[in-house]
Scaffold this active site. Structure first.
Site, PDB file in Angstrom:
ATOM      1  N   TYR A  54      -5.195 -21.847 -38.755  1.00 20.48           N
ATOM      2  CA  TYR A  54      -6.123 -22.439 -37.420  1.00 20.48           C
ATOM      3  C   TYR A  54      -7.158 -23.984 -37.498  1.00 20.48           C
ATOM      4  O   TYR A  54      -8.139 -23.535 -37.392  1.00 20.48           O
ATOM      5  CB  TYR A  54      -6.284 -21.950 -35.887  1.00 20.48           C
ATOM      6  CG  TYR A  54      -5.687 -21.397 -35.958  1.00 20.48           C
ATOM      7  CD1 TYR A  54      -3.907 -20.565 -36.285  1.00 20.48           C
ATOM      8  CD2 TYR A  54      -5.754 -19.311 -34.989  1.00 20.48           C
ATOM      9  CE1 TYR A  54      -3.417 -20.344 -36.094  1.00 20.48           C
ATOM     10  CE2 TYR A  54      -4.800 -18.448 -35.124  1.00 20.48           C
ATOM     11  CZ  TYR A  54      -3.127 -18.983 -35.680  1.00 20.48           C
ATOM     12  OH  TYR A  54      -2.380 -16.870 -35.452  1.00 20.48           O
ATOM     13  N   HIS A 138      -1.295 -12.483 -43.017  1.00 17.60           N
ATOM     14  CA  HIS A 138      -0.645 -13.918 -41.855  1.00 17.60           C
ATOM     15  C   HIS A 138       0.773 -14.692 -42.058  1.00 17.60           C
ATOM     16  O   HIS A 138       0.555 -14.711 -43.728  1.00 17.60           O
ATOM     17  CB  HIS A 138      -1.631 -14.992 -41.816  1.00 17.60           C
ATOM     18  CG  HIS A 138      -1.886 -15.864 -40.821  1.00 17.60           C
ATOM     19  ND1 HIS A 138      -2.611 -16.891 -40.064  1.00 17.60           N
ATOM     20  CD2 HIS A 138      -0.405 -16.324 -39.330  1.00 17.60           C
ATOM     21  CE1 HIS A 138      -2.175 -17.753 -38.769  1.00 17.60           C
ATOM     22  NE2 HIS A 138      -1.486 -17.096 -38.890  1.00 17.60           N
TER      23      HIS A 138
END
Length: 327
Positions: A54, A138
């Site tokens: 992010y 992830h």
């Protein structure tokens, strides 16, 4: 606060997704990012999720700075491994990957044991913490073999060493998460966009398996990346522009919500939270206003007649739990 699986880690029923303060799609100022986290705290949110992906670490840095003055035992933080950041000097921005930040680093897929530890160490440095509570593998969609063979055992070892409290996997699909639930000893899985008013595929296998195994599920993407928050032409569905057919379905749902005196946002959040396997609903926000609205909608009751109409018209399957029913 709800326990994640058999771990001692606890999360709030509504949680804060920090991709937005990592400049997802558009830039967010430092003050706005801090105000979003402050608003989450004021509304009782105590679980905060981030990732190196992010904003190339920006989300982790901002979240860590915003939480620094809070008592460490009062909140839960999760981050993710699998995308290791390496310095890059090619210039330009990261918008091709969805983030309005300078391309100071590049992402390297790495689910090796060494990659897991190195990625987590870098995350701790950016967060300014000596530990995180939860670590997820992830998006291992195309790296399943390495994730199961090397990444998961590395997380299991970190958990046994007490470095992290709970481990799991986070994905935009339900199938591989079901395998993690059945074939490993994860505490939690984060399922994004696959258990919503528009997409209930997690109901088929993932959620029943999690309930049977005592594994917790965190649901992300309750609004399918925007369409269920504000259905209008150009709205996004799973990070792409929604098709006319999907927009039509969302507008029909909004019409039903309006007729029953509720909002589509409230219904979308309530639906995700109603399944007994779900420990928390993760909502991304980039401003104090968005956080406050989500908290308000999450707390708002949705009339039973709304759920009855959705079932009667086949929008929801009869076995999908809804608020107010015994679990």
């Amino acid at each position: 606060m709800r326990r994640l699986g058999r771990s001692d880690v606890r999360v709030s029923a509504l949680s804060f997704g920090a991709a937005g303060i990592g400049n997802l799609y558009t830039a967010v100022g430092e003050e706005q990012a801090r105000a979003a986290v402050d608003a989450a705290w004021q509304r009782g949110i105590r679980y905060f999720d981030t990732a190196p992906h992010y904003g190339l670490g920006l989300s982790e840095r901002r979240l860590g700075a915003a939480l620094r003055s809070r008592p460490r035992t009062a909140y839960t933080v999760s981050t993710k491994v699998g995308r290791r950041l390496e310095p890059a000097d090619g210039g330009g921005d990261d918008l091709a990957n969805g983030f309005a930040v300078p391309a100071t680093h590049r992402r390297v897929w790495d689910f090796s044991a060494d990659g897991v530890r190195r990625t987590l160490e870098a995350s701790l440095e950016r967060l300014g913490l000596d530990r995180v509570d939860v670590v997820y593998l992830h998006d291992p969609d195309r790296h399943g073999e390495q994730a199961f063979r090397e990444g998961y055992p590395a997380l299991e070892k970190l958990r046994s060493e007490g470095v992290v409290g709970a481990i799991g996997a986070g994905m935009n699909q339900a199938e591989m998460l079901t395998r993690f639930v059945r074939d490993t000893d994860v505490d939690v899985v984060l399922c994004a966009g696959r258990y919503t008013l528009l997409d209930q595929r997690a109901l088929t296998e993932l959620l029943p398996a999690a309930q049977e195994r005592g594994t917790s599920v965190v649901i992300g993407g309750a609004f399918n990346s925007g369409l269920l928050a504000n259905p209008k032409p150009g709205a996004t569905y799973n990070y792409a522009t929604a098709s006319p057919a999907l927009l039509h379905r969302a507008l029909r749902l909004k019409s039903v919500a309006d007729r029953h005196g509720t909002t589509l946002r409230a219904a979308a959040l309530a639906f995700c939270a109603a399944h007994p396997a779900v420990a928390s609903v993760l909502v991304g926000a980039r401003s104090a206003h968005e956080v406050s609205d989500c908290a308000h909608q999450f707390a708002a009751p949705v009339p039973a007649a709304f759920w009855q109409e959705l079932r009667a018209t086949g929008v929801l399957p009869p076995d999908a739990p809804v608020p107010g029913e015994p679990s």
